[in-house]
Design a protein around this motif. Structure first.
Motif, mmCIF file in Angstrom:
data_model
loop_
_atom_site.group_PDB
_atom_site.id
_atom_site.type_symbol
_atom_site.label_atom_id
_atom_site.label_comp_id
_atom_site.label_asym_id
_atom_site.label_seq_id
_atom_site.Cartn_x
_atom_site.Cartn_y
_atom_site.Cartn_z
ATOM 1 N N SER A 95 30.737 37.332 41.115
ATOM 2 C CA SER A 95 30.991 38.911 40.946
ATOM 3 C C SER A 95 30.888 39.333 39.698
ATOM 4 O O SER A 95 30.417 40.230 39.429
ATOM 5 N N TRP A 96 31.755 38.541 38.896
ATOM 6 C CA TRP A 96 31.863 38.919 37.568
ATOM 7 C C TRP A 96 30.692 38.724 36.692
ATOM 8 O O TRP A 96 29.903 39.489 36.016
ATOM 9 N N THR A 97 30.087 37.670 36.954
ATOM 10 C CA THR A 97 28.564 37.564 36.348
ATOM 11 C C THR A 97 27.630 38.560 36.647
ATOM 12 O O THR A 97 26.912 39.018 35.874
ATOM 13 N N ALA A 98 27.471 38.937 38.094
ATOM 14 C CA ALA A 98 26.745 40.113 38.396
ATOM 15 C C ALA A 98 27.016 41.325 37.733
ATOM 16 O O ALA A 98 26.048 42.233 37.411
ATOM 17 N N SER A 99 28.167 41.567 37.642
ATOM 18 C CA SER A 99 28.539 42.970 37.034
ATOM 19 C C SER A 99 28.336 42.997 35.358
ATOM 20 O O SER A 99 27.753 44.062 35.221
ATOM 21 N N VAL A 100 28.489 41.619 34.782
ATOM 22 C CA VAL A 100 27.981 41.857 33.439
ATOM 23 C C VAL A 100 26.463 41.904 33.256
ATOM 24 O O VAL A 100 26.125 42.611 32.340
ATOM 25 N N GLU A 101 25.831 41.317 34.168
ATOM 26 C CA GLU A 101 24.287 41.448 34.266
ATOM 27 C C GLU A 101 23.673 42.720 34.479
ATOM 28 O O GLU A 101 22.669 43.284 33.978
ATOM 29 N N THR A 102 24.555 43.455 35.548
ATOM 30 C CA THR A 102 24.112 44.744 35.815
ATOM 31 C C THR A 102 24.498 46.113 35.251
ATOM 32 O O THR A 102 24.442 47.022 35.185
ATOM 33 N N GLY A 103 25.985 45.611 34.632
ATOM 34 C CA GLY A 103 26.786 46.852 34.312
ATOM 35 C C GLY A 103 27.561 47.493 35.501
ATOM 36 O O GLY A 103 28.210 48.665 35.037
ATOM 37 N N ARG A 104 27.450 47.000 36.585
ATOM 38 C CA ARG A 104 28.251 47.683 37.713
ATOM 39 C C ARG A 104 29.711 47.646 37.965
ATOM 40 O O ARG A 104 29.970 46.425 37.222
ATOM 41 N N ARG A 105 30.384 48.352 38.351
ATOM 42 C CA ARG A 105 31.805 48.066 38.621
ATOM 43 C C ARG A 105 32.181 46.772 39.114
ATOM 44 O O ARG A 105 31.645 46.271 40.229
#
Length: 336
Positions: free
Chosen positions: A195-205
């Motif tokens: 989830s952290w990796t996905a947030s970093v890549e997308t800038g989402r919460r």
């Protein structure tokens, strides 16, 4: 540089500096006689054709709270601090300005003090910016005191770089760097990191629930959220996160899945939704008579597992959450 000086007059250089930097220059000789540049007149908001330069006039313009001891102008040669440093001036129109004044004593050929030279800069904009930053810092400090959780600042590579209110939780230093990842329960580690990796890549919460290992090697549940702090160009500068202990709440929800509904909970849930017994019966397919009988109990009434599951599902779909805390009475609330 020497070639440049040959082509520039002192008046041209002074005018350029004063106009572009909001500066002003003054001079005071050993007898206390002063001369001001046009820029210094502008700083004080005075008309050079109506006011004669004097130390007394400068003192008159300095804010009362910033004035030094009353001295004669000749003492400037001895005590430069009289007009050195930052202070406020009040212009004739009432405008308040901050100026920063630097002074230097000039010597004659015999090495004796001949005059004192001062340059003043209008720093009002900088002072306002500093005040804004100070106010923001004070608000931030207040926020860290009222937030019910651990604040953290992280980098995009997954490192926690700061714990703004970490002094409340001495053991929180274990989370610094990538220590938090090592403390994750193995059942939630992969999902949390993904989830952290996905947030970093997308800038989402970033928003996850996971267990962290405590100093005594037990695990507690935390709800962790983080949002990106961006630069002017939209790139991510850092992440601001908040970890809240939800251990008891999590256990209550888990316990609720195996706990018997009470008649009091049924009455409360129906009341929150403003449903009549007839409306609940229509949604569940359970007769009104049975619902009334179940609601007569304050504690858990005898009912088949099938009936319990139907009631749980209908109320859950309607946004109702049943709580069974380890301490206290069973409760009901709208789902957050």
């Amino acid at each position: 540089m020497l070639q440049l000086e040959a082509h520039l007059g002192i008046s041209d250089v002074l005018r350029l500096i004063e106009e572009k930097l909001g500066a002003g220059v003054w001079r005071c000789d050993a007898a206390g006689q002063m001369q001001w540049s046009r820029g210094f007149f502008r700083l004080l908001g005075l008309d050079p054709h109506a006011v004669s330069p004097s130390y007394t006039e400068i003192q008159r313009r300095i804010h009362p709270d910033d004035r030094g001891p009353t001295r004669g102008p000749s003492e400037l040669m001895i005590d430069r601090t009289l007009l050195d440093g930052e202070f406020r001036i009040i212009r004739p129109n009432g405008a308040l300005r901050w100026i920063n004044c630097h002074t230097e004593v000039l010597l004659n050929s015999a090495g004796e003090p001949e005059c004192i030279l001062g340059i003043a800069l209008d720093i009002t904009a900088q002072r306002r910016l500093v005040q804004t930053l100070r106010s923001d810092a004070e608000r931030y400090s207040a926020l860290t005191q009222v937030v019910g959780g651990l604040l953290w600042i992280g980098s995009s590579d997954g490192r926690i770089t700061a714990l703004p209110n970490g002094e409340k939780t001495p053991e929180a230093h274990r989370l610094l760097g990538k220590g938090w990842a090592d403390l994750l329960h193995e059942d939630e580690r992969e999902a949390a990191l993904r989830s952290w990796t996905a947030s970093v890549e997308t800038g989402r919460r970033y928003s996850v629930e996971h267990r962290l290992r405590e100093p005594d090697n037990t695990y507690r549940w935390y709800h962790c959220t983080a949002v990106p702090v961006t630069n002017a160009d939209g790139s991510i500068q850092e992440w601001m996160g908040l970890s809240i202990d939800v251990h008891q709440e999590k256990l209550s929800v888990q316990h609720a899945a195996t706990s018997q509904l009470t008649g009091a909970q049924l009455r409360a849930a129906r009341g929150i939704l403003n449903w009549s017994v007839k409306q609940l019966a229509a949604r569940t397919g359970i007769s009104s008579a049975i619902i009334r009988r179940l609601e007569e109990y304050d504690d858990a009434p005898p009912m088949p597992d099938e009936t319990t599951e139907i009631l749980r599902r209908v109320f859950s779909d309607a946004g109702i959450e049943f709580l069974f805390p380890s301490v206290g009475e069973p409760a009901v609330r709208p789902r957050r």
